[in-house]
Motif scaffolding. Structure first.
Motif, PDB file in Angstrom:
ATOM      1  N   THR A  83      -2.814  -5.379  -7.095  1.00 23.74           N
ATOM      2  CA  THR A  83      -2.918  -4.227  -6.288  1.00 23.74           C
ATOM      3  C   THR A  83      -1.848  -4.230  -5.365  1.00 23.74           C
ATOM      4  O   THR A  83      -1.405  -5.382  -4.774  1.00 23.74           O
ATOM      5  CB  THR A  83      -4.223  -4.248  -5.097  1.00 23.74           C
ATOM      6  OG1 THR A  83      -3.972  -3.268  -4.559  1.00 23.74           O
ATOM      7  CG2 THR A  83      -4.432  -5.376  -4.659  1.00 23.74           C
ATOM      8  N   TRP A  84      -1.087  -3.163  -4.764  1.00 26.29           N
ATOM      9  CA  TRP A  84       0.575  -2.825  -4.338  1.00 26.29           C
ATOM     10  C   TRP A  84      -0.044  -3.822  -2.873  1.00 26.29           C
ATOM     11  O   TRP A  84       1.019  -4.166  -1.958  1.00 26.29           O
ATOM     12  CB  TRP A  84       0.353  -1.077  -4.293  1.00 26.29           C
ATOM     13  CG  TRP A  84       1.286  -0.960  -5.257  1.00 26.29           C
ATOM     14  CD1 TRP A  84       0.783  -2.045  -6.500  1.00 26.29           C
ATOM     15  CD2 TRP A  84       1.515   0.390  -5.957  1.00 26.29           C
ATOM     16  NE1 TRP A  84       1.220  -1.122  -7.901  1.00 26.29           N
ATOM     17  CE2 TRP A  84       1.840  -0.006  -7.279  1.00 26.29           C
ATOM     18  CE3 TRP A  84       2.082   0.908  -5.813  1.00 26.29           C
ATOM     19  CZ2 TRP A  84       2.696   0.713  -8.343  1.00 26.29           C
ATOM     20  CZ3 TRP A  84       2.361   1.980  -6.166  1.00 26.29           C
ATOM     21  CH2 TRP A  84       2.552   2.355  -7.276  1.00 26.29           C
ATOM     22  N   GLU A  85      -1.050  -3.320  -1.991  1.00 29.70           N
ATOM     23  CA  GLU A  85      -1.016  -3.317  -0.660  1.00 29.70           C
ATOM     24  C   GLU A  85      -2.748  -3.269  -0.651  1.00 29.70           C
ATOM     25  O   GLU A  85      -3.546  -3.418  -1.200  1.00 29.70           O
ATOM     26  CB  GLU A  85      -0.959  -2.370  -0.008  1.00 29.70           C
ATOM     27  CG  GLU A  85      -1.390  -0.755  -0.370  1.00 29.70           C
ATOM     28  CD  GLU A  85      -1.357  -0.140   0.150  1.00 29.70           C
ATOM     29  OE1 GLU A  85       0.110   0.376   1.238  1.00 29.70           O
ATOM     30  OE2 GLU A  85      -1.899   1.316   0.229  1.00 29.70           O
ATOM     31  N   LEU A  86      -2.622  -4.329   0.570  1.00 31.92           N
ATOM     32  CA  LEU A  86      -3.907  -4.905   1.521  1.00 31.92           C
ATOM     33  C   LEU A  86      -4.162  -4.711   2.456  1.00 31.92           C
ATOM     34  O   LEU A  86      -3.431  -5.369   3.198  1.00 31.92           O
ATOM     35  CB  LEU A  86      -3.512  -6.141   1.165  1.00 31.92           C
ATOM     36  CG  LEU A  86      -5.184  -6.879   1.095  1.00 31.92           C
ATOM     37  CD1 LEU A  86      -6.149  -6.060   0.279  1.00 31.92           C
ATOM     38  CD2 LEU A  86      -5.093  -8.513   1.192  1.00 31.92           C
ATOM     39  N   VAL A  87      -4.998  -3.988   3.638  1.00 31.07           N
ATOM     40  CA  VAL A  87      -5.258  -3.336   4.343  1.00 31.07           C
ATOM     41  C   VAL A  87      -5.712  -4.193   5.720  1.00 31.07           C
ATOM     42  O   VAL A  87      -6.878  -4.970   4.952  1.00 31.07           O
ATOM     43  CB  VAL A  87      -5.096  -2.324   4.994  1.00 31.07           C
ATOM     44  CG1 VAL A  87      -4.356  -1.144   4.337  1.00 31.07           C
ATOM     45  CG2 VAL A  87      -6.636  -1.732   4.636  1.00 31.07           C
TER      46      VAL A  87
END
Lengths: 131, 139
Positions: A83-87
């Motif tokens: 996955t590209w990002e983790l908030v």
């Protein structure tokens, strides 16, 4: 005659159902784009599913066991999809990535359905002769 | 097992529903950004929050999204010195809602973006269905 017994039709319909299922997984990801702790999932690549398909003997009678197919709904999730990002809320869905995957799915689907259709045309031409 | 494309549409529509609930709550917050109490020293409007949760739909076998709860923001109220205000306390301070227009706008943008993404998914599922039905069309 079993149309699915012809390898190209079999693979094409498997590919189409794979793409439809992948679209469902993408829909899940997008719907949960703001759900805390939800991490995006994806299916294993189709090439891997094809490798796992067991090659069976030809069916000469209708009573024989059916040929294996990935269309039975037993597709597996890819454990190591990136996955590209983790908030900060723990959500790991990147809408950009999902949109990319979805448009990829739609174009592949268009390609496969066109191949399918042109093969049906080929067959019907062989049967009926030139019109 | 249901048709994956129909399932995709159903999932995306729960996303649309969840995001529109979120937009409704945001607009409630913005509309009440200045709603004070009508008694001296009373509490004003408290900002509402939405939390989402993934819920497994057994009929489809996929995680739908639903609104888990509409809660309240427990942060402090803004204090404003205005002795002439009807809701001012003995010291002359009025409690204003803990709504920040900037946060609400950011929230609204995010909701809109997610809403559009869900719409896109429905549109694409529809295209794929049309492709399938086109297979039976002659040429």
């Amino acid at each position: 005659m079993d149309l699915m017994g012809i390898p190209l039709f079999g693979v094409a319909s498997d590919r189409m159902s794979y793409l439809a299922m992948r679209h469902e997984v993408i829909a899940e990801n997008v719907a949960n784009a703001n759900t805390p702790k939800f991490v995006a999932r994806d299916l294993k690549p189709f090439s891997e599913e094809l490798k796992n398909a067991v090659v069976t003997m030809e069916r000469t009678r209708p009573g024989h066991l059916p040929i294996s197919s990935t269309a039975g709904g037993k597709l597996r999730m890819d454990g190591k999809s990136q996955t590209w990002e983790l908030v900060p809320s723990g959500n790991g869905v990147s809408l950009e990535q999902e949109m990319l995957k979805a448009s990829d799915t739609v174009t592949s689907y268009a390609l496969v359905s066109n191949i399918y259709k042109s093969n049906v045309n080929l067959l019907s031409q062989a049967v009926s002769g030139p019109r | 097992m249901s048709d994956p494309l129909t399932a995709a549409m159903a999932i995306a529509s729960t996303g649309l529903q969840a995001q529109s609930t979120r937009m409704r709550v945001v607009s409630e917050n913005v509309a009440n950004a200045n709603s004070t109490s009508d008694v001296p020293g009373g509490d004003p409007y408290r900002r509402k929050t939405v939390t989402f949760d993934a819920e497994l739909d057994r009929a489809i076998g996929a995680s739908m999204v639903k609104v888990k709860a509409i809660g309240v923001d427990k942060s402090d109220f803004r204090m404003n010195y205005d002795p002439s205000h009807p809701a001012a306390d003995a010291a002359g301070y009025v409690k204003l809602p803990n709504v920040s227009a900037l946060i609400e706008m950011a929230d609204l943008r995010e909701a809109t973006r997610s809403y559009e993404a869900n719409l896109n998914i429905i549109e694409q599922a529809r295209t794929m269905m049309m492709r399938t039905t086109d297979l039976i069309r002659r040429n």
